[in-house]
Design a protein around this motif. Structure first.
Motif, short mmCIF file in Angstrom:
data_model
loop_
_atom_site.label_atom_id
_atom_site.label_comp_id
_atom_site.label_asym_id
_atom_site.label_seq_id
_atom_site.Cartn_x
_atom_site.Cartn_y
_atom_site.Cartn_z
N ARG A 112 68.58 29.86 -19.04
CA ARG A 112 67.33 30.54 -19.42
C ARG A 112 67.26 31.92 -18.76
NH1 ARG A 112 65.35 26.27 -21.85
NH2 ARG A 112 64.80 24.29 -20.86
N MET A 113 67.94 32.05 -17.62
CA MET A 113 67.91 33.34 -16.91
C MET A 113 68.49 34.48 -17.73
SD MET A 113 69.05 32.18 -13.16
CE MET A 113 68.89 30.43 -12.90
N PRO B 4 71.44 24.45 -15.94
CA PRO B 4 72.36 24.72 -14.83
C PRO B 4 72.46 23.55 -13.84
CG PRO B 4 70.84 26.56 -15.14
CD PRO B 4 70.43 25.51 -16.11
N ALA B 5 71.34 22.90 -13.53
CA ALA B 5 71.39 21.81 -12.53
C ALA B 5 72.23 20.64 -13.04
CB ALA B 5 69.97 21.35 -12.18
N VAL C 85 65.64 11.90 -24.35
CA VAL C 85 65.45 10.61 -23.67
C VAL C 85 63.94 10.38 -23.53
CG1 VAL C 85 65.76 9.35 -21.50
CG2 VAL C 85 67.63 10.75 -22.41
N TRP D 17 60.36 30.49 -23.03
CA TRP D 17 61.03 29.59 -22.09
C TRP D 17 62.40 29.17 -22.59
CZ3 TRP D 17 60.14 29.01 -17.25
CH2 TRP D 17 60.72 27.94 -16.56
N GLY E 147 69.41 16.18 -18.98
CA GLY E 147 69.15 17.61 -18.73
C GLY E 147 70.46 18.35 -18.58
N ASP F 192 68.20 18.01 -24.92
CA ASP F 192 67.43 17.82 -26.15
C ASP F 192 67.27 19.12 -26.95
OD1 ASP F 192 65.71 19.13 -24.47
OD2 ASP F 192 64.01 17.79 -24.79
N GLU F 193 67.93 20.20 -26.52
CA GLU F 193 67.88 21.43 -27.33
C GLU F 193 69.16 21.49 -28.16
OE1 GLU F 193 66.39 25.04 -25.30
OE2 GLU F 193 66.28 23.78 -23.52
#
Ligand code: FAD
Length: 215
Positions: free
Chosen positions: A41-42, A10-11, A78, A126, A7, A33-34
């Motif tokens: 996204r914000m 941001p996190a 993944v 999203w 992932g 995965d993008e």
């Protein structure tokens, strides 16, 4: 120490940078995965309004940021974590070993279980890819129906209204932003939104989406 982070939102990104600060010699792999550099996204509403290009959504702007930080960006999905062997497995079948694994895969839009969600011109908002598809169609005067008037729904609504579309919003709750606002505040938002020309329907659960034949 080999850190693998699944992932790259941001996190995941901030975790990778924090690990780099704390462990200058660690190996750090950041998986997303993008097909985009790590982005926020914000920032999607600003992209939809046209205030920024898609590069404006990128979380780190300099092209060599990740090389300098020695964070290895990997594009791939993944599909399995083998905790026994300490490996993650990609959709391609390739595997990557880790000492420590962080799962920072975010969340997904909650799709109402109604017929027609898979029709053409029905989008979630999203990902930046969703936003590109919406921006391509949401021309001034286009009729847009938005399902959901929660917090994120309202941000998207504002961006769509700024594009000059003819907007209708339906919300299954009895007011706008029902989980965050009292009845008084939700109705104030509704009146304000309606004064901007947006049609609002509350207590309106969508049960099906159908496509009208265009003649
Ligand atoms: C339009 C919009 C506006 C928003 N506005 C606000 C706002 O104003 N304020 C606010 O606080 N929040 C806002 N949010 C919510 C905010 O964007 C999220 O809370 C935030 O993105 C969460 O970050 P994250 O890193 O946890 O997950 P994400 O940003 O979702 O990143 C997770 C990444 O992991 C990838 N991934 C998932 N599974 C896998 C896998 N198996 N393999 C590889 N990669 C995978 C995902 O594709 C994604 O790229 C908004 C969201 C949207 C969509």
């Amino acid at each position: 120490m080999k850190h693998v982070i699944i992932g790259n939102g941001p996190a995941g990104l901030v975790a990778a940078e924090t690990l780099r600060r704390l462990q200058p010699d660690a190996e750090i792999a950041l998986i997303g995965d993008e097909s985009e550099p790590p982005y926020s996204r914000m920032a999607i509403p600003y992209f939809l309004i046209g205030k920024i290009a898609d590069s404006g959504t990128h979380l780190r702007k300099s092209h060599d940021h990740f090389a300098k930080e020695r964070i290895h960006l990997i594009e791939g999905r993944v599909v399995k974590v083998d905790a026994k062997e300490k490996q993650v497995e990609f959709a391609s079948g390739e595997r990557l070993p880790y000492d420590r694994l962080l799962v920072a895969t975010g969340s997904q839009p909650l799709l109402p279980k109604v017929a027609g969600m898979d029709l053409p011109n029905v989008h979630t908002c999203w990902t930046i890819e969703d936003a590109r598809a919406i921006a391509a169609k949401a021309a001034p005067g286009a009729r847009v129906l938005q399902i959901g008037a929660g917090f994120i729904g309202c941000i998207i609504m504002e961006a769509l209204a700024a594009r000059g579309v003819k907007l209708t919003v339906v919300e299954m709750g009895d007011r706008m932003v029902p989980r965050m606002m009292t009845a008084k505040a939700g109705n104030m938002i509704r009146r304000w939104v309606e004064s901007k020309g947006v049609a609002v329907h509350v207590n309106a659960g969508v049960t099906a989406i159908t496509q009208k034949a265009v003649r």
